[in-house]
Design a protein around this motif. Structure first.
Motif, PDB file in Angstrom:
ATOM      1  N   THR A   1       0.825  -1.197   0.000  1.00 51.96           N
ATOM      2  CA  THR A   1       0.000   0.000   0.000  1.00 51.96           C
ATOM      3  C   THR A   1       0.866   1.255   0.000  1.00 51.96           C
ATOM      4  O   THR A   1       1.776   1.395   0.819  1.00 51.96           O
ATOM      5  CB  THR A   1      -0.937   0.020   1.219  1.00 51.96           C
ATOM      6  N   THR A   2       0.566   2.149  -0.916  1.00 50.12           N
ATOM      7  CA  THR A   2       1.334   3.389  -1.023  1.00 50.12           C
ATOM      8  C   THR A   2       1.078   4.273   0.196  1.00 50.12           C
ATOM      9  O   THR A   2      -0.054   4.409   0.658  1.00 50.12           O
ATOM     10  CB  THR A   2       0.935   4.145  -2.296  1.00 50.12           C
ATOM     11  N   GLY A   3       2.144   4.879   0.709  1.00 54.09           N
ATOM     12  CA  GLY A   3       1.977   5.803   1.830  1.00 54.09           C
ATOM     13  C   GLY A   3       3.147   5.763   2.802  1.00 54.09           C
ATOM     14  O   GLY A   3       4.203   5.160   2.535  1.00 54.09           O
ATOM     15  N   PHE A   4       2.938   6.403   3.967  1.00 54.63           N
ATOM     16  CA  PHE A   4       3.948   6.504   5.021  1.00 54.63           C
ATOM     17  C   PHE A   4       3.506   5.615   6.166  1.00 54.63           C
ATOM     18  O   PHE A   4       2.441   5.821   6.754  1.00 54.63           O
ATOM     19  CB  PHE A   4       4.067   7.969   5.463  1.00 54.63           C
ATOM     20  N   TRP A   5       4.334   4.595   6.498  1.00 56.92           N
ATOM     21  CA  TRP A   5       3.928   3.575   7.443  1.00 56.92           C
ATOM     22  C   TRP A   5       5.000   3.346   8.502  1.00 56.92           C
ATOM     23  O   TRP A   5       6.156   3.736   8.345  1.00 56.92           O
ATOM     24  CB  TRP A   5       3.634   2.249   6.719  1.00 56.92           C
ATOM     25  N   TRP A   6       4.568   2.671   9.564  1.00 58.93           N
ATOM     26  CA  TRP A   6       5.493   2.259  10.621  1.00 58.93           C
ATOM     27  C   TRP A   6       5.308   0.780  10.877  1.00 58.93           C
ATOM     28  O   TRP A   6       4.185   0.285  11.022  1.00 58.93           O
ATOM     29  CB  TRP A   6       5.228   3.047  11.908  1.00 58.93           C
ATOM     30  N   VAL A   7       6.431   0.064  10.916  1.00 60.08           N
ATOM     31  CA  VAL A   7       6.409  -1.377  11.184  1.00 60.08           C
ATOM     32  C   VAL A   7       7.367  -1.661  12.337  1.00 60.08           C
ATOM     33  O   VAL A   7       8.036  -0.758  12.848  1.00 60.08           O
ATOM     34  CB  VAL A   7       6.811  -2.186   9.928  1.00 60.08           C
ATOM     35  N   ASN A   8       7.431  -2.912  12.708  1.00 59.32           N
ATOM     36  CA  ASN A   8       8.340  -3.323  13.767  1.00 59.32           C
ATOM     37  C   ASN A   8       9.763  -2.832  13.456  1.00 59.32           C
ATOM     38  O   ASN A   8      10.318  -3.136  12.402  1.00 59.32           O
ATOM     39  CB  ASN A   8       8.330  -4.849  13.876  1.00 59.32           C
ATOM     40  N   PRO A   9      10.388  -2.051  14.342  1.00 57.04           N
ATOM     41  CA  PRO A   9      11.705  -1.478  14.036  1.00 57.04           C
ATOM     42  C   PRO A   9      12.840  -2.501  13.990  1.00 57.04           C
ATOM     43  O   PRO A   9      13.940  -2.180  13.528  1.00 57.04           O
ATOM     44  CB  PRO A   9      11.913  -0.477  15.171  1.00 57.04           C
ATOM     45  N   PHE A  10      12.603  -3.720  14.440  1.00 60.55           N
ATOM     46  CA  PHE A  10      13.650  -4.732  14.450  1.00 60.55           C
ATOM     47  C   PHE A  10      13.673  -5.581  13.171  1.00 60.55           C
ATOM     48  O   PHE A  10      14.520  -6.462  13.043  1.00 60.55           O
ATOM     49  CB  PHE A  10      13.483  -5.653  15.666  1.00 60.55           C
ATOM     50  N   VAL A  11      12.771  -5.314  12.257  1.00 62.01           N
ATOM     51  CA  VAL A  11      12.681  -6.145  11.051  1.00 62.01           C
ATOM     52  C   VAL A  11      13.669  -5.660   9.991  1.00 62.01           C
ATOM     53  O   VAL A  11      14.176  -4.528  10.033  1.00 62.01           O
ATOM     54  CB  VAL A  11      11.252  -6.126  10.469  1.00 62.01           C
ATOM     55  N   ILE A  12      13.910  -6.546   9.020  1.00 60.52           N
ATOM     56  CA  ILE A  12      14.665  -6.191   7.816  1.00 60.52           C
ATOM     57  C   ILE A  12      13.650  -5.878   6.726  1.00 60.52           C
ATOM     58  O   ILE A  12      12.709  -6.644   6.491  1.00 60.52           O
ATOM     59  CB  ILE A  12      15.587  -7.344   7.385  1.00 60.52           C
ATOM     60  N   LYS A  13      13.842  -4.754   6.057  1.00 56.92           N
ATOM     61  CA  LYS A  13      12.895  -4.310   5.033  1.00 56.92           C
ATOM     62  C   LYS A  13      13.593  -4.342   3.671  1.00 56.92           C
ATOM     63  O   LYS A  13      14.486  -3.545   3.406  1.00 56.92           O
ATOM     64  CB  LYS A  13      12.399  -2.903   5.356  1.00 56.92           C
ATOM     65  N   LYS A  14      13.171  -5.286   2.806  1.00 58.20           N
ATOM     66  CA  LYS A  14      13.759  -5.411   1.476  1.00 58.20           C
ATOM     67  C   LYS A  14      12.819  -4.821   0.435  1.00 58.20           C
ATOM     68  O   LYS A  14      11.639  -5.164   0.386  1.00 58.20           O
ATOM     69  CB  LYS A  14      14.039  -6.884   1.145  1.00 58.20           C
ATOM     70  N   SER A  15      13.362  -3.935  -0.368  1.00 58.87           N
ATOM     71  CA  SER A  15      12.556  -3.268  -1.389  1.00 58.87           C
ATOM     72  C   SER A  15      12.466  -4.136  -2.642  1.00 58.87           C
ATOM     73  O   SER A  15      13.477  -4.655  -3.131  1.00 58.87           O
ATOM     74  CB  SER A  15      13.174  -1.913  -1.740  1.00 58.87           C
ATOM     75  N   VAL A  16      11.234  -4.292  -3.149  1.00 59.55           N
ATOM     76  CA  VAL A  16      10.996  -5.025  -4.394  1.00 59.55           C
ATOM     77  C   VAL A  16      10.136  -4.143  -5.292  1.00 59.55           C
ATOM     78  O   VAL A  16       9.018  -3.777  -4.920  1.00 59.55           O
ATOM     79  CB  VAL A  16      10.294  -6.373  -4.142  1.00 59.55           C
ATOM     80  N   SER A  17      10.657  -3.810  -6.450  1.00 55.96           N
ATOM     81  CA  SER A  17       9.913  -2.963  -7.383  1.00 55.96           C
ATOM     82  C   SER A  17       8.821  -3.765  -8.077  1.00 55.96           C
ATOM     83  O   SER A  17       9.052  -4.894  -8.526  1.00 55.96           O
ATOM     84  CB  SER A  17      10.865  -2.365  -8.423  1.00 55.96           C
ATOM     85  N   LEU A  18       7.634  -3.173  -8.164  1.00 59.02           N
ATOM     86  CA  LEU A  18       6.513  -3.784  -8.874  1.00 59.02           C
ATOM     87  C   LEU A  18       6.312  -3.173 -10.246  1.00 59.02           C
ATOM     88  O   LEU A  18       5.323  -3.459 -10.924  1.00 59.02           O
ATOM     89  CB  LEU A  18       5.226  -3.635  -8.048  1.00 59.02           C
ATOM     90  N   ARG A  19       7.246  -2.333 -10.662  1.00 62.89           N
ATOM     91  CA  ARG A  19       7.142  -1.667 -11.960  1.00 62.89           C
ATOM     92  C   ARG A  19       7.416  -2.658 -13.094  1.00 62.89           C
ATOM     93  O   ARG A  19       7.982  -3.721 -12.898  1.00 62.89           O
ATOM     94  CB  ARG A  19       8.123  -0.494 -12.033  1.00 62.89           C
ATOM     95  N   ILE A  20       7.028  -2.256 -14.290  1.00 67.11           N
ATOM     96  CA  ILE A  20       7.265  -3.076 -15.474  1.00 67.11           C
ATOM     97  C   ILE A  20       8.714  -2.899 -15.923  1.00 67.11           C
ATOM     98  O   ILE A  20       9.212  -1.781 -16.020  1.00 67.11           O
ATOM     99  CB  ILE A  20       6.293  -2.693 -16.606  1.00 67.11           C
ATOM    100  N   HIS A  21       9.375  -4.018 -16.194  1.00 66.84           N
ATOM    101  CA  HIS A  21      10.779  -4.011 -16.603  1.00 66.84           C
ATOM    102  C   HIS A  21      10.904  -4.544 -18.027  1.00 66.84           C
ATOM    103  O   HIS A  21      10.099  -5.352 -18.484  1.00 66.84           O
ATOM    104  CB  HIS A  21      11.621  -4.885 -15.677  1.00 66.84           C
ATOM    105  N   ASN A  22      11.963  -4.089 -18.697  1.00 69.42           N
ATOM    106  CA  ASN A  22      12.318  -4.608 -20.018  1.00 69.42           C
ATOM    107  C   ASN A  22      13.645  -5.344 -19.919  1.00 69.42           C
ATOM    108  O   ASN A  22      14.606  -4.820 -19.348  1.00 69.42           O
ATOM    109  CB  ASN A  22      12.458  -3.485 -21.046  1.00 69.42           C
ATOM    110  N   PHE A  23      13.685  -6.525 -20.482  1.00 76.06           N
ATOM    111  CA  PHE A  23      14.952  -7.243 -20.603  1.00 76.06           C
ATOM    112  C   PHE A  23      15.290  -7.376 -22.082  1.00 76.06           C
ATOM    113  O   PHE A  23      14.560  -8.004 -22.853  1.00 76.06           O
ATOM    114  CB  PHE A  23      14.869  -8.642 -19.975  1.00 76.06           C
TER     115      PHE A  23
END
Length: 291
Positions: free
Chosen positions: A84-106
């Motif tokens: 969900t798009t926006g400004f959020w707060w989650v457990n501060p001890f977690v690891i947050k990995k970014s995954v793009s959902l955009r369309i890619h060209n190979f």
């Protein structure tokens, strides 16, 4: 072991957490003031611990942009994904990995491979893709972008060996003669390989196709010869039709009566005039001097 499926992670509105942290800072300040006048060790310890908690809490803020996501991991356990798009707060001890959902060209490099007939060709393709399952993209493959590149090139090689570069038979598919059908086949082939990584193939198409340099000239001469034969065939079919039409018109309108020998001579002359590459020179017959 079952594959991990994406699920939604628990989160709190970031702006609400900012207000909570500000309130905790005020409380911590008041506790600290009370702990030093007079000195109170229990209150001082509580104040220090509260300050440490507030400091750590800032690590829990995340901002998710459109077509972006965060995979949340706590001590090696997958907790969920924030899409969900926006400004959020989650457990501060977690690891947050970014995954793009955009369309890619190979865009694949030019790959040298043998086609169905064993002819060496050079082929390249464009694969349009995007991540649809962030959990599988992170946990089921080592590097999903590299995985897409390697599997796409493997699928292109496999497809090139199943079809001929160019087929003389209309009922058979060829890489050059049926681009739409080949693109659909390539899409299915790539998708079957990328399902494990949670990737969806949106479109695929061949971007480059040519014979390898060592046989390019020979194949060009073959194509030219085939084109000449096909053109000659059309010319002969048309000439036969015109001769048949001419003989039928002469017979139906009683313009002239021809025996079999004269018909053969007329057919020969018309075929030479119609099929020859050199422009025919007409010869006018005015008859004989003596009857």
């Amino acid at each position: 072991m079952d594959a991990i499926q994406e699920k939604s992670a628990k989160k709190i509105n970031g702006f609400i957490m900012i207000l909570v942290i500000i309130a905790l800072l005020i409380v911590d300040y008041l506790l600290f003031r009370q702990s030093i006048e007079p000195i109170s060790v229990p209150l001082l310890i509580i104040s220090v611990l509260l300050f440490c908690f507030i400091s750590i809490s800032f690590n829990g803020f995340i901002a998710v942009q459109p077509n972006d996501s965060r995979v949340i991991i706590l001590f090696g356990k997958y907790l969920g994904t924030v899409r969900t798009t926006g400004f959020w707060w989650v457990n501060p001890f977690v690891i947050k990995k970014s995954v793009s959902l955009r369309i890619h060209n190979f865009n694949s490099e030019k790959i040298k491979v043998n086609d169905l007939h064993g002819n060496p060709i050079e082929i390249a393709a464009v694969i349009v893709w995007r991540v649809v399952d962030t959990a599988r993209a992170i946990f089921d493959v080592q590097n999903y972008e590299q995985f897409v590149a390697i599997q796409s090139e493997t699928a292109i090689r496999g497809l090139a060996t199943k079809y001929a570069y160019d087929s003389a038979e209309d009922e058979k598919f060829s890489l050059r003669g049926n681009p739409q059908e080949i693109a659909e086949e390539l899409k299915k082939e790539v998708q079957s390989r990328l399902d494990v990584a949670g990737v969806e193939v949106i479109e695929s198409r061949i971007s480059y196709l040519a014979y390898a340099p060592e046989i390019a000239q020979a194949m060009l001469r073959r194509q030219q010869a085939q084109a000449v034969v096909a053109a000659r065939q059309k010319i002969v079919e048309g000439a036969v039709g015109m001769v048949e039409m001419a003989l039928k018109a002469l017979s139906d309108q009683n313009i002239v009566k021809l025996d079999e020998d004269k018909k053969a001579t007329m057919v020969n002359n018309l075929m030479v005039a119609l099929v020859s590459e050199v422009q025919a020179q007409p010869v006018i017959n005015t008859g004989t001097l003596y009857q």
